[in-house]
Enzyme design. Structure first.
Site, PDB file in Angstrom:
ATOM      1  N   ASP A  99       0.692  -1.187  -0.053  1.00 17.12           N
ATOM      2  CA  ASP A  99       0.028   0.068   0.018  1.00 17.12           C
ATOM      3  C   ASP A  99       0.719   1.284   0.041  1.00 17.12           C
ATOM      4  O   ASP A  99       0.373   2.413   0.020  1.00 17.12           O
ATOM      5  CB  ASP A  99      -1.040   0.092   1.234  1.00 17.12           C
ATOM      6  CG  ASP A  99      -0.215  -0.228   2.377  1.00 17.12           C
ATOM      7  OD1 ASP A  99       0.895   0.243   2.685  1.00 17.12           O
ATOM      8  OD2 ASP A  99      -1.006  -0.824   3.443  1.00 17.12           O
ATOM      9  N   HIS A 114       6.552  -8.023  -1.384  1.00 21.29           N
ATOM     10  CA  HIS A 114       5.559  -8.436  -2.394  1.00 21.29           C
ATOM     11  C   HIS A 114       4.993  -7.187  -3.440  1.00 21.29           C
ATOM     12  O   HIS A 114       3.932  -7.579  -4.044  1.00 21.29           O
ATOM     13  CB  HIS A 114       4.250  -8.773  -1.294  1.00 21.29           C
ATOM     14  CG  HIS A 114       4.418  -9.990  -0.725  1.00 21.29           C
ATOM     15  ND1 HIS A 114       3.561 -10.276   0.286  1.00 21.29           N
ATOM     16  CD2 HIS A 114       5.398 -10.938  -0.739  1.00 21.29           C
ATOM     17  CE1 HIS A 114       3.951 -11.549   1.027  1.00 21.29           C
ATOM     18  NE2 HIS A 114       5.274 -11.842   0.227  1.00 21.29           N
TER      19      HIS A 114
HETATM   20  P1  OAD Z   1      -2.916 -11.629   7.246  1.00 23.94           P
HETATM   21  O1  OAD Z   1      -4.307 -10.852   6.862  1.00 23.94           O
HETATM   22  O2  OAD Z   1      -2.861 -12.879   6.836  1.00 23.94           O
HETATM   23  O3  OAD Z   1      -2.853 -10.945   8.723  1.00 23.94           O
HETATM   24  C1  OAD Z   1      -2.826  -9.775   9.120  1.00 23.94           C
HETATM   25  C2  OAD Z   1      -2.503  -9.901  10.773  1.00 23.94           C
HETATM   26  O4  OAD Z   1      -2.421  -8.680  11.426  1.00 23.94           O
HETATM   27  C3  OAD Z   1      -3.197 -10.950  11.580  1.00 23.94           C
HETATM   28  O5  OAD Z   1      -2.326 -11.750  12.156  1.00 23.94           O
HETATM   29  C4  OAD Z   1      -3.921 -10.023  12.354  1.00 23.94           C
HETATM   30  O6  OAD Z   1      -4.433 -10.508  13.933  1.00 23.94           O
HETATM   31  C5  OAD Z   1      -3.260  -8.811  12.519  1.00 23.94           C
HETATM   32  N1  OAD Z   1      -3.820  -7.438  13.038  1.00 23.94           N
HETATM   33  C6  OAD Z   1      -4.969  -6.968  12.288  1.00 23.94           C
HETATM   34  N2  OAD Z   1      -5.060  -5.917  12.870  1.00 23.94           N
HETATM   35  C7  OAD Z   1      -3.976  -5.396  13.577  1.00 23.94           C
HETATM   36  C8  OAD Z   1      -3.508  -4.326  14.184  1.00 23.94           C
HETATM   37  N3  OAD Z   1      -4.240  -3.115  14.003  1.00 23.94           N
HETATM   38  N4  OAD Z   1      -2.279  -4.358  14.683  1.00 23.94           N
HETATM   39  C9  OAD Z   1      -1.550  -5.369  14.885  1.00 23.94           C
HETATM   40  N5  OAD Z   1      -1.921  -6.671  13.837  1.00 23.94           N
HETATM   41  C10 OAD Z   1      -3.147  -6.562  13.536  1.00 23.94           C
HETATM   42  O7  OAD Z   1      -1.725 -10.520   6.339  1.00 23.94           O
HETATM   43  P2  OAD Z   1      -0.252 -10.741   6.100  1.00 23.94           P
HETATM   44  O8  OAD Z   1       0.396 -11.693   7.252  1.00 23.94           O
HETATM   45  O9  OAD Z   1       0.280  -9.664   5.849  1.00 23.94           O
HETATM   46  O10 OAD Z   1       0.533 -11.864  -0.273  1.00 23.94           O
HETATM   47  O11 OAD Z   1      -0.430 -11.479   4.701  1.00 23.94           O
HETATM   48  C11 OAD Z   1       0.664 -12.002   4.061  1.00 23.94           C
HETATM   49  C12 OAD Z   1       0.515 -12.241   2.898  1.00 23.94           C
HETATM   50  O12 OAD Z   1      -0.644 -12.925   2.298  1.00 23.94           O
HETATM   51  C13 OAD Z   1       0.127 -10.710   2.009  1.00 23.94           C
HETATM   52  O13 OAD Z   1       1.215 -10.120   1.710  1.00 23.94           O
HETATM   53  C14 OAD Z   1      -0.427 -11.276   0.510  1.00 23.94           C
HETATM   54  C15 OAD Z   1      -1.214 -12.569   1.083  1.00 23.94           C
HETATM   55  O14 OAD Z   1      -1.152 -13.605   0.142  1.00 23.94           O
HETATM   56  C16 OAD Z   1       0.366 -11.078  -1.427  1.00 23.94           C
HETATM   57  O15 OAD Z   1      -0.427 -10.331  -1.922  1.00 23.94           O
HETATM   58  C17 OAD Z   1       1.735 -11.700  -2.384  1.00 23.94           C
END
Ligand code: OAD
Length: 242
Positions: A99, A114
């Site tokens: 983003d 990514h």
């Molecule tokens: P996820 O949506 O899998 O996980 C988001 C994490 O953020 C979860 O563990 C939530 O508990 C946590 N979370 C939510 N709100 C929060 C806050 N305010 N403060 C702290 N934590 C919070 O997202 P990613 O792990 O980023 O890849 O996903 C990884 C990748 O999967 C992405 O980059 C994407 C997707 O496939 C691609 O697009 C290549």
């Protein structure tokens, strides 16, 4: 409240995920249940998806460009930029977010592993360029040089990360050795190779922290320290005290 203890030898590697942008109003991936308008995200975020229906894929990314251009970095992004300013070359940020909010908050020692939402590239020529346009209908953009399709500069499911990025991350880990502190923030740890960085950090004797509002159990078990909370609320005191 826990406080990160850093001395002048400590090197900090940070991995961020969608959670860091949640408080800015960017929806997390798994928060959408892996679905967008009834489509599996894999369907719109894959080379096969783009080949089958480029208009659908461009609509998905155009909506995300629209959304991301209307939001602002939050205190979590700003805290990371401030930590970088304090540590200089002893800091590296690896983000899975596309983003652009880290850069808008001032982060510079950063690898967007990514890809970047506000960049596109020709699927043939492959050179990324800045592109904030939205494409909601045909005609879709094509390359002025070779005529092939222009696609979002995003690492899609089934695609490789830029090997130069990975090399830089692993070099940072090796050079830090036991002086490494690895922080994973707002990521569910489901996507490799980002999810493997915690093990690489342990392998050199580093300390590892997971900071997440609702940590995934299996992922959390692989860290030394766990801070449960919203990144915008917990990062400033964790780094700089109350
Ligand atoms: P996820 O949506 O899998 O996980 C988001 C994490 O953020 C979860 O563990 C939530 O508990 C946590 N979370 C939510 N709100 C929060 C806050 N305010 N403060 C702290 N934590 C919070 O997202 P990613 O792990 O980023 O890849 O996903 C990884 C990748 O999967 C992405 O980059 C994407 C997707 O496939 C691609 O697009 C290549």
């Amino acid at each position: 409240m826990k406080r990160l203890q850093l001395d002048d030898q400590t090197r900090v590697l940070v991995l961020t995920g969608a959670g860091v942008s949640a408080e800015s109003g960017v929806p997390t991936f798994r928060g959408m249940n892996g679905l967008w308008e009834g489509h599996q995200v894999e369907e719109v975020a894959s080379p096969e998806g783009f080949a089958a229906d480029p208009e659908l894929v461009w609509r998905f990314y155009s909506l995300r460009r629209d959304g991301a251009s209307k939001v602002q970095p939050n205190p979590g992004h700003h805290a990371l930029a401030r930590l970088e300013a304090a540590l200089g070359e002893r800091f590296l940020l690896v983000t899975q977010n596309v983003d652009g909010l880290h850069a808008r908050a001032g982060s510079r020692r950063m690898l967007a592993i990514h890809g970047e939402l506000f960049q596109s590239r020709c699927e043939q020529c492959a050179q990324p360029f800045a592109d904030a346009h939205t494409y909601f209908a045909r005609p879709l953009p094509t390359c002025a040089t070779c005529g092939r399709a222009i696609r979002p500069h995003i690492v899609w499911f089934g695609e490789m990360l830029d090997p130069a990025h990975l090399e830089q991350v692993y070099r940072f880990i090796d050079e830090a050795g036991p002086k490494l502190v690895f922080l994973a923030i707002g990521t569910s740890g489901q996507v490799y190779p980002a999810s493997g960085l915690v093990d690489a950090a342990h392998a050199v004797g580093g300390k590892t922290w997971l900071i997440d509002a609702a940590p995934s159990e299996g992922y959390a078990a692989r860290f030394d320290e766990l801070v449960i909370g919203k990144s915008g609320e917990v990062l400033p005191p964790l780094f700089f005290g109350p």
